[in-house]
Scaffold this motif. Sequence first.
Motif, mmCIF file in Angstrom:
data_model
loop_
_atom_site.group_PDB
_atom_site.id
_atom_site.type_symbol
_atom_site.label_atom_id
_atom_site.label_comp_id
_atom_site.label_asym_id
_atom_site.label_seq_id
_atom_site.Cartn_x
_atom_site.Cartn_y
_atom_site.Cartn_z
ATOM 1 N N GLY A 495 -85.692 37.750 -52.792
ATOM 2 C CA GLY A 495 -86.704 36.790 -53.208
ATOM 3 C C GLY A 495 -86.245 36.002 -54.420
ATOM 4 N N HIS A 496 -85.736 36.706 -55.435
ATOM 5 C CA HIS A 496 -85.235 36.029 -56.637
ATOM 6 C C HIS A 496 -83.990 35.211 -56.319
ATOM 7 C CE1 HIS A 496 -83.310 35.806 -60.696
ATOM 8 N NE2 HIS A 496 -84.548 35.542 -61.029
ATOM 9 N N MET A 497 -83.248 35.640 -55.336
ATOM 10 C CA MET A 497 -82.065 34.896 -54.894
ATOM 11 C C MET A 497 -82.460 33.484 -54.448
ATOM 12 S SD MET A 497 -79.674 35.977 -51.679
ATOM 13 C CE MET A 497 -78.199 35.111 -51.212
ATOM 14 N N CYS A 498 -83.602 33.363 -53.773
ATOM 15 C CA CYS A 498 -84.090 32.045 -53.336
ATOM 16 C C CYS A 498 -84.326 31.138 -54.533
ATOM 17 C CB CYS A 498 -85.380 32.198 -52.535
ATOM 18 S SG CYS A 498 -85.230 33.158 -51.018
ATOM 19 N N ALA A 499 -84.919 31.691 -55.602
ATOM 20 C CA ALA A 499 -85.210 30.892 -56.795
ATOM 21 C C ALA A 499 -83.927 30.449 -57.495
ATOM 22 C CB ALA A 499 -86.093 31.694 -57.755
ATOM 23 N N VAL A 500 -82.937 31.336 -57.580
ATOM 24 C CA VAL A 500 -81.670 30.993 -58.245
ATOM 25 C C VAL A 500 -80.919 29.932 -57.453
ATOM 26 C CG1 VAL A 500 -79.416 31.906 -58.936
ATOM 27 C CG2 VAL A 500 -81.488 33.220 -59.401
ATOM 28 N N ALA A 501 -80.888 30.070 -56.133
ATOM 29 C CA ALA A 501 -80.199 29.072 -55.297
ATOM 30 C C ALA A 501 -80.887 27.714 -55.401
ATOM 31 C CB ALA A 501 -80.169 29.549 -53.846
ATOM 32 N N ALA A 502 -82.222 27.713 -55.414
ATOM 33 C CA ALA A 502 -82.959 26.457 -55.543
ATOM 34 C C ALA A 502 -82.709 25.817 -56.903
ATOM 35 C CB ALA A 502 -84.454 26.706 -55.338
ATOM 36 N N TYR A 503 -82.604 26.642 -57.944
ATOM 37 C CA TYR A 503 -82.253 26.122 -59.268
ATOM 38 C C TYR A 503 -80.877 25.475 -59.244
ATOM 39 C CZ TYR A 503 -80.215 26.426 -63.955
ATOM 40 O OH TYR A 503 -79.551 26.162 -65.114
ATOM 41 N N GLY A 504 -79.939 26.079 -58.533
ATOM 42 C CA GLY A 504 -78.607 25.489 -58.428
ATOM 43 C C GLY A 504 -78.632 24.135 -57.750
ATOM 44 N N VAL A 505 -79.472 23.989 -56.716
ATOM 45 C CA VAL A 505 -79.554 22.724 -55.980
ATOM 46 C C VAL A 505 -80.266 21.653 -56.804
ATOM 47 C CG1 VAL A 505 -80.541 21.602 -53.937
ATOM 48 C CG2 VAL A 505 -79.466 23.856 -53.730
ATOM 49 N N CYS A 506 -81.319 22.043 -57.526
ATOM 50 C CA CYS A 506 -82.155 21.057 -58.224
ATOM 51 C C CYS A 506 -81.882 20.970 -59.718
ATOM 52 C CB CYS A 506 -83.634 21.380 -58.005
ATOM 53 S SG CYS A 506 -84.125 21.384 -56.275
ATOM 54 N N GLY A 507 -81.066 21.880 -60.261
ATOM 55 C CA GLY A 507 -80.738 21.836 -61.681
ATOM 56 C C GLY A 507 -79.588 20.886 -61.963
ATOM 57 N N THR A 508 -79.125 20.876 -63.193
ATOM 58 C CA THR A 508 -78.085 19.924 -63.593
ATOM 59 C C THR A 508 -76.677 20.507 -63.566
ATOM 60 O OG1 THR A 508 -78.396 20.564 -65.904
ATOM 61 C CG2 THR A 508 -79.688 18.692 -65.098
ATOM 62 N N GLU A 509 -76.543 21.819 -63.745
ATOM 63 C CA GLU A 509 -75.229 22.404 -63.983
ATOM 64 C C GLU A 509 -74.249 22.140 -62.849
ATOM 65 O OE1 GLU A 509 -78.034 23.798 -64.593
ATOM 66 O OE2 GLU A 509 -78.017 24.595 -66.632
ATOM 67 N N LEU A 510 -74.657 22.498 -61.620
ATOM 68 C CA LEU A 510 -73.748 22.383 -60.477
ATOM 69 C C LEU A 510 -73.389 20.927 -60.214
ATOM 70 C CD1 LEU A 510 -72.355 24.042 -58.276
ATOM 71 C CD2 LEU A 510 -74.370 23.726 -56.842
ATOM 72 N N TRP A 511 -74.395 20.042 -60.266
ATOM 73 C CA TRP A 511 -74.145 18.633 -59.956
ATOM 74 C C TRP A 511 -73.314 17.958 -61.042
ATOM 75 C CZ3 TRP A 511 -74.499 17.871 -55.206
ATOM 76 C CH2 TRP A 511 -75.517 18.443 -54.428
ATOM 77 N N THR A 512 -73.498 18.357 -62.291
ATOM 78 C CA THR A 512 -72.703 17.760 -63.374
ATOM 79 C C THR A 512 -71.222 18.055 -63.180
ATOM 80 O OG1 THR A 512 -74.539 17.945 -64.942
ATOM 81 C CG2 THR A 512 -72.328 17.727 -65.867
ATOM 82 N N VAL A 513 -70.897 19.303 -62.840
ATOM 83 C CA VAL A 513 -69.497 19.674 -62.615
ATOM 84 C C VAL A 513 -68.923 18.915 -61.422
ATOM 85 C CG1 VAL A 513 -67.967 21.571 -61.975
ATOM 86 C CG2 VAL A 513 -69.762 21.939 -63.674
ATOM 87 N N LEU A 514 -69.684 18.850 -60.310
ATOM 88 C CA LEU A 514 -69.189 18.171 -59.107
ATOM 89 C C LEU A 514 -69.011 16.676 -59.334
ATOM 90 C CD1 LEU A 514 -71.268 19.971 -56.306
ATOM 91 C CD2 LEU A 514 -68.854 20.282 -56.865
ATOM 92 N N LEU A 515 -70.010 16.053 -59.970
ATOM 93 C CA LEU A 515 -69.922 14.607 -60.202
ATOM 94 C C LEU A 515 -68.846 14.278 -61.217
ATOM 95 C CD1 LEU A 515 -73.722 13.653 -60.233
ATOM 96 C CD2 LEU A 515 -72.063 13.288 -58.398
ATOM 97 N N SER A 516 -68.667 15.158 -62.210
ATOM 98 C CA SER A 516 -67.591 14.937 -63.183
ATOM 99 C C SER A 516 -66.230 15.043 -62.509
ATOM 100 C CB SER A 516 -67.695 15.945 -64.325
ATOM 101 O OG SER A 516 -68.904 15.779 -65.037
ATOM 102 N N ALA A 517 -66.106 15.964 -61.577
ATOM 103 C CA ALA A 517 -64.838 16.103 -60.847
ATOM 104 C C ALA A 517 -64.551 14.859 -60.010
ATOM 105 C CB ALA A 517 -64.876 17.343 -59.963
ATOM 106 N N LEU A 518 -65.617 14.193 -59.534
ATOM 107 C CA LEU A 518 -65.470 12.969 -58.732
ATOM 108 C C LEU A 518 -65.447 11.716 -59.600
ATOM 109 C CD1 LEU A 518 -67.951 13.873 -55.832
ATOM 110 C CD2 LEU A 518 -65.451 13.944 -55.761
ATOM 111 N N ARG A 519 -65.549 11.896 -60.945
ATOM 112 C CA ARG A 519 -65.520 10.798 -61.914
ATOM 113 C C ARG A 519 -66.635 9.783 -61.674
ATOM 114 N NH1 ARG A 519 -60.828 10.841 -64.820
ATOM 115 N NH2 ARG A 519 -59.139 12.159 -64.026
ATOM 116 N N CYS A 520 -67.806 10.264 -61.310
ATOM 117 C CA CYS A 520 -68.943 9.362 -61.100
ATOM 118 C C CYS A 520 -70.220 9.971 -61.668
ATOM 119 C CB CYS A 520 -69.111 9.025 -59.627
ATOM 120 S SG CYS A 520 -69.293 10.474 -58.562
#
Length: 736
Positions: A495-520
Amino acid sequence: MTTLRQRKGSKGKEPSPAAELQSQQHNCCSEHHPEKILHGDWSWGAIIWTSVGWSVSVGLGLLCCIYVATLHENDLWFSNIKEVEREISFRTECGLYYSYYKQMLHAPSIQEGLKEMIHDNLTESKRTINLLQRMNIYQEVFLSVLYRLLPIQSYLEPVYFYIYTVFSLQAVYVIALYLTAWLLSGSWLAGALTGVWYILNRVDTTRVEFTISLRENWSLPFLALQVAAITCYLRPQLTTLQQKVMVWLMYVTTFCFCLTWQFNQFILLVQALVIYTLDCGDFLTTTQVTTLYLVQVSSLLSVWFLQFCNSMILGSLVLSFIVAALFIRHCQPGVKTGSLVVRLGKVLLHSALVLLLTVTINYLAKKALQLQSDEHIFKFIKSKFALGSTRDFDASLYLCEEAFGLLPLDTLERLAGTLLLYPYVLTLLLLCGMLVAAALQNLSRPNRGSTEEKKGAREGQVAAFRPDVAYNLLHTLFYGLLAFSTMRMKYIWTGHMCAVAAYGVCGTELWTVLLSALRCNTKLLLRLVRYVVPVVMIGFLYYKFWPKLMEELSELREFYDPDTVELMTWISTKTPKQAVFAGSMQLLAGIKLCTGRVLTNHPHYEDKDLRERTRQVYQVYARRSPEEVYDILKAIGADYVVLENSICYERRHRRGCRLRDLLDLANGHIMDGPGEDDPDLVPATHPRFCDAIKTDAAAYNALFTRTFQNKTFHVYRLKKKRKKNTKGSSEPSVTQ
C-alpha cells in the motif's frame, strides 16, 4: 548527487542540477498541498483545487470500499445463504474474533457481556481467561455496543454492520495513502494515482474480501493514517499549533493501530529503527526524534493499561529499544561532533551500545515478568534464518505455511503489470542515492556553536533532503525488506509502495534528473510532465484494466461447504450446550462461532500454555496409542474430538511439512512416505491414531464412540472410564 548547496564564486554560471532540484523541491512543497489553506492562502484557485483533491480522495476511497464489498457478495452470495453458512465463511481465526462480537450482542446487557469477556470459560476448557487482556478484540466490543445503541437493528443485520465497518476502513486506508502521496509530491494527482494503483493491485495490497476479521484489516488503515500524520508533522512549514495537532493525531492513530493487532510491537519496532536511522543521519531534530519515540511509548502503554496490564507489551522489543536509544543518546551527547570518520565511528559505537542495552533490558524484563507469550515468534525467526532447531513444532507450523515464506517472484510480475514497479524502483534508486549523499553531507558538516547557526544548519539540511521524504523512503525500504522475508507482511509494504511510486511520478526529483540529462530542464516543462504523465498513466490503466474489473465483478459464485454445514448443524442440535470439543485450531474457531460450544484450543497462539495444549490435542494425528490419546483429551476436559480427513491424509504440503510429519518429528518418529529421515528418528510402535480409529478395533472402541461422520469429518465421543473389576484386567472398563 554530492552537494545541494550553492557554490561560492559561481555567479556567472548556470545553476547546477542539484541547485535546481533544491529550488524546485521548495516550489513543489508549497504548490498544492492539502494544508495550503491553513497557511493563509484563501484564493479561489487554492480553495477549488484543494476541494477537488479532497473530493477525489473520498471518491476513490468509496470506490475501493464498494469494490471489495461487491467481490465479497459475488464470491459467496452472502445475502442469500443461511446464517450458519455466513458464519462458516469466517474461516480460521476470523471466526474466533467474530464470535466475540456475536457473544456481546447475545448478552443480556452490555455490562453482562463485558463481564463474560473478562471471565471467559468457553474459549479454553478448564480455564477462565480475560479475553480483553489476552486478545485484541476491543473493536468487536466497540462495534457490538455501537450496534446496540444505534437505531439500526430493524433494517441492518449485525453481520452486515460488522463487515461494512471493515470494508469502510478500506476507504480510510486509501484516503490515508492518498494524503501521504499528496503531501510528498504537492499534487493530488499523486494521490489519485496511488488510489488507482491500490485498487488495481488488490491481490497484493489487501485480502479483506475473504479474511474480513483478521486483525491486520482493522489495524493497517490506522497505520496508514499514522504515516500520513508523521509525513505532515515532519514538514518544516507547520506552526507550533499545527505541530501539536499532528502529535495528537499521531498518538491517536498509533494507539488505534496497537489496540487492534497483537503484532503491533514488531511493526512499531521496524518503525523505531527507521526513526533511529534518520536520527543517526541527522535528518531529524532532537525534538522530532524524541516526540516520535514518545508517541510510540505512550500508545503502547495506553494499550497495556486497557489490556489489563498485558505483560507481552512491557516485554516487547520495541519498548526496550526505545528506552535504550533514549538513554544512550542522553549519555552520549557528543555523537554528532568531529570529522566525518570520527562521526561514523561514534555512530557505529553508539549503535552497538543501543543494541547491547536493548537485549539486556529485554532479557531482564522478560525474566522479571516471566514472559513466554511471544517466544514462538522468536523461535520462528531463528528457524527461518537457520539459527535454531528446525524440529520445533511451533516454529515449523509457521515455516511450512506459504504465507510465512519468502515473497514469490510472481508478486513483482503482477506489480509490474500495472506499471507500479517501474516508477517505484526508479524513485527508490534515485532517493537512496540522494539520501546517502545528504547523510554524508550532514555528518561532514563542521560543528556549529550558536543556536542561530544550528538553526541555519537545520534549515539548510531540510532544503537539501526533506525529512518527510527521508522518513517515507526508509519506511518503504525497511517494510519492503520485511515483506521479502515474510510474504504475509507484504500487505504493510504494497500500500505504501503505491504512494512512493506516485510521488516519484508526480514529484520533482525523478523528472529533474531526467530532464537535466536531456538538457531541457525548465520550470514550465517540469510542471507539464508532472501533470501530463500521471494523467496519461491513469488513462492507460483505465483503458487496460477497467474491462477486467467489470468482468471480475460480473463473476457470480456461491458458498458451498455442505460437509461443514452438516457438522455444525449436528453439533448445535445433538450435543449438550456445555460439551467440550477438541480438534484443529481452525475448525474449533468455527465451532465456537456457529454452535457456542466450549473449546480445548483455538488459533490465537500468543500463549505458551495454549501452544502446548494445541500440540497435545494434535496427537490425534500422530502415531500414539488410544490410551495415550484418551488420557490427553480427558486431561483437558474434552467430551468430543473431531478428526478431519484433510489433515489425516494431507497432500497439500510436501513431505516434512504435513501436520502429521511435524508431529512425527517432534515425537522422534520416522515420517510417512518415501524420503530421507534423520538418523536419530525411530519407527513408531503404534499406528496413526486418526486412521486406526476408523478400523473399529476393540482397543479404540473401548474408549471412543463414533457419533457423527461424513466425507470430511469424523466425530468421536470419549467414553467414561469405570473402575477396574479385576486386577488382571488388561483393558480399561468403560461406560457408554
